[in-house]
Design a protein around this motif. Structure first.
Motif, PDB file in Angstrom:
ATOM      1  N   THR A 261       0.919  -1.496   0.171  1.00  0.00           N
ATOM      2  CA  THR A 261       0.009   0.424   0.187  1.00  0.00           C
ATOM      3  C   THR A 261       1.009   1.442  -0.029  1.00  0.00           C
ATOM      4  O   THR A 261       1.481   1.581   0.777  1.00  0.00           O
ATOM      5  N   ARG A 267      -2.688   0.468  -3.956  1.00  0.00           N
ATOM      6  CA  ARG A 267      -2.747  -0.371  -3.337  1.00  0.00           C
ATOM      7  C   ARG A 267      -1.469  -1.545  -4.606  1.00  0.00           C
ATOM      8  O   ARG A 267      -2.169  -2.227  -5.539  1.00  0.00           O
ATOM      9  N   VAL A 315      -6.737   2.326  -2.786  1.00  0.00           N
ATOM     10  CA  VAL A 315      -7.105   1.550  -1.909  1.00  0.00           C
ATOM     11  C   VAL A 315      -8.929   1.605  -1.934  1.00  0.00           C
ATOM     12  O   VAL A 315      -9.179   2.662  -1.733  1.00  0.00           O
TER      13      VAL A 315
END
Length: 330
Positions: A261, A267, A315
């Motif tokens: 991340t 990510r 994310v």
């Protein structure tokens, strides 16, 4: 004459590159078919076993019916029918048995016939699928050899080229990458990937690797491929594509995996690694370009050439096609 040699080196490289991409595309497509067939044959075997188990139960009931009908009957016509019949199915056509059997018992005989017939059909399909699996496995082995050969031809062309020709090859590769990125970006939605500004200072996760746009290729159970498979030799260094925090996980389909991340909210997922970089721990911070692992084929990739399965998402968002980002950076 020297110019002709240099021109030949460039042409040899282009030809080897085209053949390499063609072999890699076919390899990924037929292995997608292989995965689907493997899943299908497993389900067929389970279904055949279930049918055979049910048929065995129904057969025992039918034999009990036959025995009871036979022992309780004094009519010589039935005795002759029972002795001359070659199978339970033959007896089903005997009018005397039909007259004496209860409606439920006849239904069981009919179910037995239907189930054994269906099991037979499934076995034919299974045999056909197994033949196709063998064909794919043989072709897959041929393509792996072809990929190694074209990689050697590319390396030989580079080695024999002058500085000027190497610069021409580098320019050719950059132009091909630009065109492929543009082509991928035309796709709508998740297949189109992320714009360049979404991944600042992106590092190629497996430098020197070969890959194509295999996003959406079929997978077992109706799934589709949600990433890009990046092929390179075993134990080649796997790099952090950006700065951030890693989460390590081992097991399942991905084998040895890393979730990275980044500080800017993306990510990255790496799967099928051979192992982690020495000292790397769950929750560690890493810097873009840092060694984090080694290329392999762990998890369900054990039968394939070594590669990293790479995915990317914002994310909290959907996984999107990493190919445009990879092609622009690798």
């Amino acid at each position: 004459r020297a110019r002709d040699v240099e021109h030949t080196a460039l042409d040899d490289y282009k030809e080897a590159e085209a053949r390499h991409d063609e072999a890699l595309t076919e390899y990924l497509l037929i292995n997608a078919e292989l995965e689907e067939l493997t899943y299908k044959t497993t389900r067929l075997i389970d279904q055949i076993r279930a049918y055979e188990s049910e048929a065995s139960i129904l057969k025992n009931r039918a034999e009990t019916l036959l025995f009871e009908s036979y022992t309780s009957n004094t009519n010589s016509t039935f005795v002759g029918l029972a002795l001359e019949a070659g199978s339970i199915q033959d007896l089903m056509t005997a009018q005397l048995l039909l007259e004496r059997a209860a409606e439920r018992e006849i239904a069981e005989l009919q179910s037995y016939t239907a189930i054994t017939a269906e099991a037979g059909k499934l076995k034919v399909v299974l045999d056909e699928d197994r033949l196709r699996v063998a064909e794919i496995q043989n072709r897959s082995e041929e393509l792996v050899i072809a990929l190694d050969k074209t990689s050697e031809l590319k390396a030989a062309a580079l080695q024999s080229a002058s500085t000027e020709t190497r610069e021409a090859i580098s320019a050719y590769n950059k132009e091909q990458a630009r065109l492929k990125v543009l082509e991928a970006a035309k796709k709508r939605g998740v297949a189109g990937g992320f714009p360049p500004e979404a991944t600042p200072n992106f590092f190629c996760p497996l430098p020197g690797a070969s890959f194509i746009n295999d996003w959406g290729f079929p997978r077992s159970g109706g799934r589709t491929h949600q990433g890009t498979d990046i092929f390179n030799a075993r134990n080649k260094p796997v790099i952090a594509a950006g700065s951030g925090t890693v989460r390590l996980r081992t097991g399942g389909l991905g084998g040895v995996t890393i979730y990275l991340t980044t500080d800017y909210g993306m990510r990255f997922y790496y799967a099928h690694l051979e192992g982690y970089a020495s000292g790397l721990k769950n929750g560690d911070r890493v810097t873009g370009g840092q060694l984090i692992g080694y290329n392999g084929n762990s998890g369900n990739a054990i039968t394939t050439p070594t590669h990293v399965h790479f995915q990317m998402q914002a994310v909290g968002g959907q996984w999107k096609n990493p190919y445009p980002t990879l092609r622009a950076s690798c």
